[in-house]
Each structure stands twice: as structure tokens, then as C-alpha cells.
Design a protein around this motif. Structure first.
Motif, short mmCIF file in Angstrom:
data_model
loop_
_atom_site.label_atom_id
_atom_site.label_comp_id
_atom_site.label_asym_id
_atom_site.label_seq_id
_atom_site.Cartn_x
_atom_site.Cartn_y
_atom_site.Cartn_z
N SER A 21 0.78 -1.12 -0.01
CA SER A 21 0.10 -0.07 0.00
C SER A 21 0.73 1.26 -0.04
CB SER A 21 -0.91 0.07 1.19
OG SER A 21 -1.62 1.21 1.33
N CYS A 22 2.02 1.40 0.76
CA CYS A 22 3.02 2.45 0.95
C CYS A 22 3.55 2.52 -0.42
CB CYS A 22 3.79 2.21 1.94
SG CYS A 22 3.14 2.48 3.62
N THR A 23 3.99 1.42 -1.10
CA THR A 23 4.72 1.60 -2.12
C THR A 23 3.64 2.04 -3.37
OG1 THR A 23 5.87 -0.32 -2.10
CG2 THR A 23 6.12 0.15 -4.16
N GLN A 24 2.44 1.68 -3.34
CA GLN A 24 1.46 2.08 -4.39
C GLN A 24 1.19 3.84 -4.13
OE1 GLN A 24 -2.12 2.89 -3.61
NE2 GLN A 24 -2.47 3.38 -5.87
N THR A 25 1.13 4.16 -2.84
CA THR A 25 0.84 5.35 -2.58
C THR A 25 2.02 6.56 -3.17
OG1 THR A 25 -0.48 4.94 -0.71
CG2 THR A 25 0.57 7.21 -0.60
N ASP A 26 3.22 5.78 -2.67
CA ASP A 26 4.65 6.76 -3.24
C ASP A 26 4.73 6.98 -4.77
OD1 ASP A 26 5.11 6.77 -0.66
OD2 ASP A 26 6.69 5.39 -0.69
N SER A 27 4.26 5.56 -5.55
CA SER A 27 4.27 5.70 -7.05
C SER A 27 3.32 6.53 -7.67
CB SER A 27 3.94 4.22 -7.27
OG SER A 27 3.93 4.17 -8.82
N THR A 28 2.00 6.39 -6.93
CA THR A 28 0.90 7.41 -7.22
C THR A 28 1.31 8.86 -7.14
OG1 THR A 28 -0.71 5.66 -6.88
CG2 THR A 28 -1.66 7.92 -7.03
N LEU A 29 1.91 9.19 -5.89
CA LEU A 29 2.12 10.75 -5.61
C LEU A 29 3.26 11.14 -6.54
CD1 LEU A 29 1.93 10.66 -1.76
CD2 LEU A 29 0.50 11.93 -3.20
N GLY A 49 -1.44 7.77 14.60
CA GLY A 49 -2.64 7.16 14.72
C GLY A 49 -3.40 6.92 13.26
N TRP A 50 -2.68 7.86 12.29
CA TRP A 50 -3.40 7.84 11.04
C TRP A 50 -2.61 7.14 9.88
CZ3 TRP A 50 -7.97 10.09 9.74
CH2 TRP A 50 -8.60 10.76 10.85
N ALA A 51 -3.37 6.74 8.90
CA ALA A 51 -2.60 5.82 7.86
C ALA A 51 -3.27 6.12 6.52
CB ALA A 51 -2.44 4.43 8.20
N VAL A 52 -2.50 6.04 5.31
CA VAL A 52 -3.22 6.05 4.09
C VAL A 52 -4.07 4.87 3.88
CG1 VAL A 52 -2.79 6.31 1.63
CG2 VAL A 52 -1.22 7.62 3.32
N ASP A 53 -4.94 5.14 3.53
CA ASP A 53 -6.01 3.89 3.40
C ASP A 53 -5.92 3.86 1.63
OD1 ASP A 53 -7.89 1.67 4.00
OD2 ASP A 53 -9.51 3.15 3.15
N ILE A 64 -6.52 11.23 -1.60
CA ILE A 64 -5.93 10.56 -0.87
C ILE A 64 -6.58 10.45 0.53
CG2 ILE A 64 -3.59 10.04 0.65
CD1 ILE A 64 -2.38 12.34 -1.14
N ILE A 65 -7.00 9.15 1.08
CA ILE A 65 -7.71 9.02 2.01
C ILE A 65 -7.05 8.63 3.10
CG2 ILE A 65 -9.88 7.55 2.88
CD1 ILE A 65 -10.72 7.57 -0.29
N PHE A 66 -7.17 9.04 4.17
CA PHE A 66 -6.67 8.72 5.64
C PHE A 66 -7.59 8.16 6.57
CE2 PHE A 66 -3.87 11.86 3.60
CZ PHE A 66 -2.66 11.59 3.69
N ASN A 67 -7.24 7.18 7.32
CA ASN A 67 -8.01 6.76 8.44
C ASN A 67 -7.33 6.57 9.53
OD1 ASN A 67 -10.45 6.33 6.82
ND2 ASN A 67 -9.54 4.32 6.08
N ASN A 68 -8.11 6.53 11.04
CA ASN A 68 -7.44 6.31 11.97
C ASN A 68 -8.10 4.98 12.54
OD1 ASN A 68 -9.88 7.23 13.19
ND2 ASN A 68 -8.97 9.04 14.04
N ASN A 69 -7.61 4.53 13.80
CA ASN A 69 -8.22 3.43 14.18
C ASN A 69 -9.45 3.84 15.12
OD1 ASN A 69 -6.62 4.75 16.35
ND2 ASN A 69 -5.13 3.11 17.03
N GLU A 75 -10.40 12.93 3.92
CA GLU A 75 -9.91 13.27 2.54
C GLU A 75 -9.25 14.29 2.08
OE1 GLU A 75 -13.43 12.19 0.39
OE2 GLU A 75 -14.30 10.75 1.70
N LEU A 76 -8.13 14.09 1.54
CA LEU A 76 -7.38 15.30 0.90
C LEU A 76 -7.76 15.11 -0.52
CD1 LEU A 76 -5.56 17.60 1.09
CD2 LEU A 76 -3.57 15.94 0.97
N VAL A 77 -8.54 16.25 -1.19
CA VAL A 77 -8.79 16.39 -2.55
C VAL A 77 -7.81 17.43 -3.12
CG1 VAL A 77 -10.68 16.66 -4.11
CG2 VAL A 77 -11.04 15.45 -1.77
#
Length: 174
Positions: A21-29, A49-53, A64-69, A75-77
Motif C-alpha cells: 500500500s505504501c509503495t502504491q501511494t508513493d508511486s501514485t504521488l 494514529g493515521w494511515a493512508v487507506d 488521498i484517504i487517511f483513516n485512524n483506528n 480525505e485530501l482532495v
């Protein structure tokens, strides 16, 4: 397989999924930063407590959608076609030097958060949602060839303090 072995296997699978997921996010960014005609915003450091979903990039739209527990979501649009801000009103607000209070939840009010200024809207139905549509303050006073980039942060099930903390972490790509 023992319970201990099963737990190790499950943890390994979760780690592999997170790394992918992190690799996909980095590539997309990276792709978005190269192709979009405006600076891409991303947290300098993702708040604890937040992570890219999920990261979505298509047709000059980056979400970019971030979720916490605690089931909160931000959502960052980033889209050049975001509308609804009165740039002259924002410019006048910044120039007025009106002190910014600590109150962050107001209904359709111009609000400054760090180096950003925009309109904050609060909705309660069907779920408590904060929507902050904004620009970088310095963009209001530069001679731009094109339109000023607009951004939007949408918080669902989060407090105003959490959303404000998140916005403070945003940094523009160069």
C-alpha cells in the motif's frame, strides 16, 4: 501449525499488505507531482494514529484517504476544478489582519489554518463532516499565469482539532 506460528504468518501478511500500500501511494504521488499543473500537498509527517487507506489519481484529480483506528476519516482532495471559493474575499480576510480565534467549527466561515486560508463548512447529516476548501495564502498575492490551486480536506467522524492538526502538517511539493 501452532498458534504462535499462525500469528507470525498473519503479521507477515499484514506487513506485506501495508508495504504494498505504501509503495502504491508513493508511486501514485510521484506520478501526480510530475503531471499535475499545481503543487501537490501531502503531510510532512502523517499524524500519529493515521494511515493512508487509499490513493486515487485520474484525470487530474488526486484523492488521498487517511483513516485512524477510531473510525475517523480524512480525505485530501486536489483538483484544479474545485469551485466555490471567493478569492477576493480570502485576500481581503488575510489583509485585514483580523486575529484568528481558536474556534474552528463555524458554518461557512473564512478560516486561516497555518499557511492556508479558506472556507470551513460543517455538516451534521447524515454523518458529522467538516469540509475545508482552501488555498495557500501566498498564492493570493502572486502573479499567476493560471488559476490559483484550490484544495479540500474533508473530515468525517473527526474533531475540529484533529482536522486542524492534519492541515498543519500539509506541505506543498516543489
Amino acid at each position: 501449525m501452532t498458534i504462535s506460528g499462525l500469528l507470525k504468518y498473519v503479521m507477515l501478511v499484514v506487513l506485506v499488505v501495508l508495504l504494498a500500500s505504501c509503495t502504491q501511494t508513493d508511486s501514485t504521488l510521484t506520478q501526480a507531482k510530475q503531471e499535475l499543473p499545481f503543487p501537490v500537498l501531502y503531510p510532512e509527517e502523517v499524524p500519529e494514529g493515521w494511515a493512508v487507506d487509499e490513493t486515487i489519481y485520474e484525470d487530474r484529480l488526486l484523492v488521498i484517504i487517511f483513516n485512524n483506528n477510531q473510525e475517523g476519516q480524512i480525505e485530501l482532495v486536489q483538483d484544479q476544478n474545485i469551485q466555490g471559493l471567493d478569492v477576493d474575499e480570502l485576500r481581503n480576510h488575510v489583509l485585514s489582519n483580523v486575529p484568528v480565534g481558536n474556534e474552528f467549527i463555524v458554518n461557512h466561515e473564512v478560516v486561516e489554518v497555518g499557511e492556508y486560508v479558506g472556507e470551513l463548512a460543517y455538516f451534521t447529516d447524515p454523518i458529522s463532516t467538516l469540509q475545508y476548501t482552501f488555498v495557500q495564502k501566498n498564492e493570493l498575492f502572486t502573479e499567476n499565469i493560471g488559476p490559483i490551486p484550490y484544495y479540500q480536506v474533508i473530515g468525517k467522524g473527526v474533531s475540529s482539532d484533529e482536522l486542524k492538526e492534519f492541515i498543519h502538517t500539509l506541505e506543498a511539493s516543489t
